[in-house]
Design a protein around this motif. Structure first.
Motif: not given
Length: 244
Positions: A162-163, A181-188, A191-195, A206-208
């Motif tokens: 996905r990224f 999950l940490t770091g920079r991604v091209p399209d935030t 993020a909700p879908l990935v979580v 849990d997911v942070r």
């Protein structure tokens, strides 16, 4: 076990203590005590599950032992009264039994247990024949997965597809089942879908999400075209040199 969703068949107990319909009240009580179980499936002659007898079913006899059927406040419901008089598994059992297929996901088993207020479910194949039993404790086995296994599945099955960034740019760490999950991604916006997808991985507690987007350039001169904007802007205080 593999990366895909765990099934009931993955965690169930294949050895089951079961009853024939003609098992007597005392035989049932002795078997429950001997094996330390609170409920047992009842099978027909072909090994198919036709009902379940639980401790609660047996306790109906004790519950209404001293009741007076002529006293309105103590008059049991017909079903309870019938169980209080029952002497065999076939008469005592709750039917039809709430069962689950071995290919069902653990979420479905958990929902069935919650909906019907039971602690275990007989596991049956397409033909209705008993293949195992799954309990609440069995459903918790997925939380025994190691943090390393969970992290590897999240990286390969969720993040990588996905990224379009390297795993060095997007870091996945897991501690006691909590995924960070940490770091920079091209399209935030993803993020909700990935979580949500990470939460669906078996064993995740849990997911942070601490993901950030690409750095933004400040718009210093919005009225200028890109070719007219300065590459950098002077800083500091400019003193007046008038009069020199």
């Amino acid at each position: 076990m593999q990366d895909s969703q765990y099934t009931v068949g993955d965690v169930m107990t294949p050895t089951v203590v079961a009853l024939a319909g003609g098992a007597t009240f005392k035989e049932i009580a002795r078997t429950m005590r001997q094996w330390g179980v609170g409920a047992m499936p009842v099978l027909d002659g072909l090994g198919r599950v036709v009902g379940v007898v639980s401790e609660a079913d047996l306790l109906r006899k004790e519950e209404f032992r001293d009741s007076d059927p002529d006293w309105p406040g103590e008059r049991p419901r017909p079903a309870d009264a019938a169980r209080a008089r029952a002497v065999t598994a076939e008469e005592l059992m709750t039917a039809p039994a709430v069962t689950v297929h071995p290919d069902a996901g653990l979420g479905r088993a958990a929902r069935l247990m919650a909906r019907y207020g039971v602690k275990r479910l007989p596991v049956v194949g397409d033909d209705g024949v008993l293949t195992g039993i799954v309990s609440r404790c069995d459903l918790l086995k997925v939380f025994l997965r190691s943090d390393e296994d969970i992290a590897e599945e999240v990286r390969r099955q969720v993040v990588a597809g996905r990224f379009p960034v390297s795993l060095d740019a997007l870091r996945v760490t897991v501690r006691e089942g909590v995924v960070t999950l940490t770091g920079r991604v091209p399209d935030t916006s993803l993020a909700p879908l990935v979580v949500r997808l990470v939460r669906s991985v078996e064993g995740v507690v849990d997911v942070r999400c601490l993901l950030t987007g690409p750095p933004r350039r400040p718009v210093l001169e919005p009225d200028l075209t890109d070719s007219e904007k300065p590459a950098c802007r002077p800083t500091g205080t400019r003193s007046s040199r008038a009069g020199r």
